[in-house]
Design a protein around this motif. Sequence first.
Motif, PDB file in Angstrom:
ATOM      1  N   GLN A   1       1.751   0.778 -10.000  1.00  0.00           N
ATOM      2  CA  GLN A   1       2.775   1.547  -9.287  1.00  0.00           C
ATOM      3  C   GLN A   1       2.941   1.049  -7.853  1.00  0.00           C
ATOM      4  N   GLN A   2       1.821   0.803  -7.184  1.00  0.00           N
ATOM      5  CA  GLN A   2       1.880   0.332  -5.803  1.00  0.00           C
ATOM      6  C   GLN A   2       2.514  -1.057  -5.712  1.00  0.00           C
ATOM      7  N   CYS A   3       2.173  -1.913  -6.675  1.00  0.00           N
ATOM      8  CA  CYS A   3       2.750  -3.267  -6.681  1.00  0.00           C
ATOM      9  C   CYS A   3       4.263  -3.214  -6.889  1.00  0.00           C
ATOM     10  N   GLU A   4       4.698  -2.309  -7.760  1.00  0.00           N
ATOM     11  CA  GLU A   4       6.132  -2.161  -7.997  1.00  0.00           C
ATOM     12  C   GLU A   4       6.843  -1.664  -6.743  1.00  0.00           C
ATOM     13  N   LYS A   5       6.218  -0.730  -6.032  1.00  0.00           N
ATOM     14  CA  LYS A   5       6.806  -0.218  -4.792  1.00  0.00           C
ATOM     15  C   LYS A   5       6.904  -1.323  -3.734  1.00  0.00           C
ATOM     16  N   LEU A   6       5.863  -2.156  -3.673  1.00  0.00           N
ATOM     17  CA  LEU A   6       5.866  -3.249  -2.700  1.00  0.00           C
ATOM     18  C   LEU A   6       6.968  -4.265  -3.003  1.00  0.00           C
ATOM     19  N   ALA A   7       7.119  -4.596  -4.283  1.00  0.00           N
ATOM     20  CA  ALA A   7       8.166  -5.554  -4.674  1.00  0.00           C
ATOM     21  C   ALA A   7       9.548  -5.014  -4.323  1.00  0.00           C
ATOM     22  N   LYS A   8       9.758  -3.730  -4.573  1.00  0.00           N
ATOM     23  CA  LYS A   8      11.037  -3.101  -4.261  1.00  0.00           C
ATOM     24  C   LYS A   8      11.278  -3.069  -2.750  1.00  0.00           C
ATOM     25  N   LEU A   9      10.233  -2.765  -1.981  1.00  0.00           N
ATOM     26  CA  LEU A   9      10.352  -2.718  -0.528  1.00  0.00           C
ATOM     27  C   LEU A   9      10.744  -4.089   0.025  1.00  0.00           C
ATOM     28  N   ARG A  10      10.057  -5.136  -0.426  1.00  0.00           N
ATOM     29  CA  ARG A  10      10.326  -6.486   0.098  1.00  0.00           C
ATOM     30  C   ARG A  10      11.719  -6.976  -0.302  1.00  0.00           C
ATOM     31  N   ALA A  11      12.166  -6.531  -1.457  1.00  0.00           N
ATOM     32  CA  ALA A  11      13.497  -6.950  -1.910  1.00  0.00           C
ATOM     33  C   ALA A  11      14.598  -6.209  -1.154  1.00  0.00           C
ATOM     34  N   GLY A  12      14.317  -5.003  -0.698  1.00  0.00           N
ATOM     35  CA  GLY A  12      15.360  -4.175  -0.099  1.00  0.00           C
ATOM     36  C   GLY A  12      15.422  -4.180   1.408  1.00  0.00           C
ATOM     37  N   ARG A  13      14.393  -4.678   2.086  1.00  0.00           N
ATOM     38  CA  ARG A  13      14.373  -4.644   3.553  1.00  0.00           C
ATOM     39  C   ARG A  13      15.121  -5.853   4.134  1.00  0.00           C
ATOM     40  N   ASP A  14      15.296  -5.857   5.435  1.00  0.00           N
ATOM     41  CA  ASP A  14      15.858  -7.004   6.151  1.00  0.00           C
ATOM     42  C   ASP A  14      14.698  -7.972   6.417  1.00  0.00           C
ATOM     43  N   ASN A  15      14.551  -8.982   5.561  1.00  0.00           N
ATOM     44  CA  ASN A  15      13.388  -9.863   5.645  1.00  0.00           C
ATOM     45  C   ASN A  15      13.409 -10.758   6.880  1.00  0.00           C
ATOM     46  N   GLU A  16      14.595 -11.078   7.367  1.00  0.00           N
ATOM     47  CA  GLU A  16      14.656 -11.868   8.608  1.00  0.00           C
ATOM     48  C   GLU A  16      14.103 -11.053   9.780  1.00  0.00           C
ATOM     49  N   LYS A  17      14.479  -9.797   9.818  1.00  0.00           N
ATOM     50  CA  LYS A  17      13.992  -8.918  10.880  1.00  0.00           C
ATOM     51  C   LYS A  17      12.482  -8.726  10.763  1.00  0.00           C
ATOM     52  N   ALA A  18      11.996  -8.543   9.531  1.00  0.00           N
ATOM     53  CA  ALA A  18      10.563  -8.375   9.310  1.00  0.00           C
ATOM     54  C   ALA A  18       9.794  -9.610   9.766  1.00  0.00           C
ATOM     55  N   ALA A  19      10.311 -10.785   9.424  1.00  0.00           N
ATOM     56  CA  ALA A  19       9.649 -12.036   9.810  1.00  0.00           C
ATOM     57  C   ALA A  19       9.636 -12.190  11.334  1.00  0.00           C
ATOM     58  N   ALA A  20      10.706 -11.790  11.977  1.00  0.00           N
ATOM     59  CA  ALA A  20      10.773 -11.868  13.435  1.00  0.00           C
ATOM     60  C   ALA A  20       9.737 -10.955  14.082  1.00  0.00           C
ATOM     61  N   CYS A  21       9.561  -9.768  13.492  1.00  0.00           N
ATOM     62  CA  CYS A  21       8.556  -8.826  14.012  1.00  0.00           C
ATOM     63  C   CYS A  21       7.147  -9.400  13.888  1.00  0.00           C
TER      64      CYS A  21
END
Length: 517
Positions: free
Chosen positions: A453-473
């Motif tokens: 369940q946690q792995c599925e939530k993580l995959a969904k989070l990474r797919a749905g967030r602004d990854n460029e912004k996350a990488a910059a942070c």
Amino acid sequence: MDKKSIKTDSGIEIREIYCEPVKMDELPGQFPFTRGVHPAMYRDKLWTMRQYAGFSTAEESNKRYHFLLSQGVNGLSVAFDLPTQIGYDSDHAMAEGEVGKVGVAIDSLEDMELLFKGIKLSEISTSMTINATAFVLLAFYIALARKQGADVRKISGTVQNDILKEYAARGTYIYPPEPSMRLITDIFEYCSREVPKWNTISISGYHIREAGSNAVQELAFTLANGKAYLQAALAKGLDINVFAQRLSFFFNAHNNLFEEVAKFRAARRMWAEITRSLGATDPKAQMLRFHTQTGGSTLTAQQPKNNIVRVALQGLSAVLGGTQSLHTNGYDEALSLPTEEAASIALRTQQILAYESGATDTVDPLAGSYYVEALTHEVEAAAWKLIEKTDAMGGSVKAIEHHFMQDEIARSAYAYNKAIEDGSKIIVGVNKFTSDEMSKPPGFKINDAIRVQQCEKLAKLRAGRDNEKAAACLSEIKRIAGTSENLMPAVIDAAESLCTLGEIADTLRGVWGEYRG
């Protein structure tokens, strides 16, 4: 015929009778606070009744929190799973088999939001038992408070944030001591400015005691670690009269009622002297405020309902000793995480102490007892000797690096267990008054499927967030880690951008490396 020799578990000789007059010129609420940090203590306000809880997913732990709040708990205390404690997301290979097992899995701000669903952070005090990744969990908490619309200057709670005892007694560290201390002082600095009601560290003797120390060692090593944190903050240029007001302590309570009361009283007196010696002049910066948890290592799997009595006795010692906050263990914790029934009995134990025992009717009820006053002095004297040895080595960090604390704790643990084995130390139901009865209460079990369940939530989070912004942070965290800038604002930005706990921890691993002991 030789007189019988009786000693406390710390080796202090107990006299047959105590008759010496006792000097009683100390008052509660006044330096050195031996008799309590508030003039009226529990006559004005009871201690905060907490129940340490956290398991499985954030959703499951949230259900337990709502149950506890419905039963009268007025402060939450969060237990995190091992991957969270050592900076791994639930989908990391090192997390296999450990997700949600000894606490709740928190991988991101989204998990923190689920953990406190239906609970306003502005209306509750939360204690988080987290150390190496304390800066990340605090960032998640602050980010959630903002999201809820709370004034973060008014939110209250505690983050354990005590890495020195991890090196000495527990082992859930990540980074080497120097950058770990930097993280701690960054939290001191940030919170004193932005989250002033937050207790920025809970200097923990609890885990030192659980590792096998006696009461004197618990007291001495905890205060020595506290002194090291004060010195680190002073070296950073912080004002002791400001940051020391937000330090708290976390002590264990074992079965020897009078030694435990003496330990708590001595702790306040010693800390007042330590803070004053380092320049604190504000009484609030000289006060030792503490949370107590009853002793998990004292609970027995044999005849587990005996533990209800042990917990009541230990809780009473904390109340008589003047604690500000208390967690009472479930009677079944030697077998599993506590069931709802066990957690409810543990809470009712606190409520009976508060409302039926009479222990709250007057301040410092055991003051003036020849025995308790003498024992307070003797515990204090023995603890000062250990602190002097620690100071002679260069302080707690050096003492830990030289394995002084670890060796002292190991010797004490060996002596205690040897005494149980040879029968000189009686544990009811274990080495005396035993029975063949094998009945055990139903254990609380965690479903291994929660990692999926946690792995599925993580995959969904990474797919749905602004990854460029996350990488910059994350890049900004890496940059600041190589400077003397405070890391907390960047970590909070990363939390709000849905960077995960593991990503933040790994970014700093890349800069500072890992400590291998």
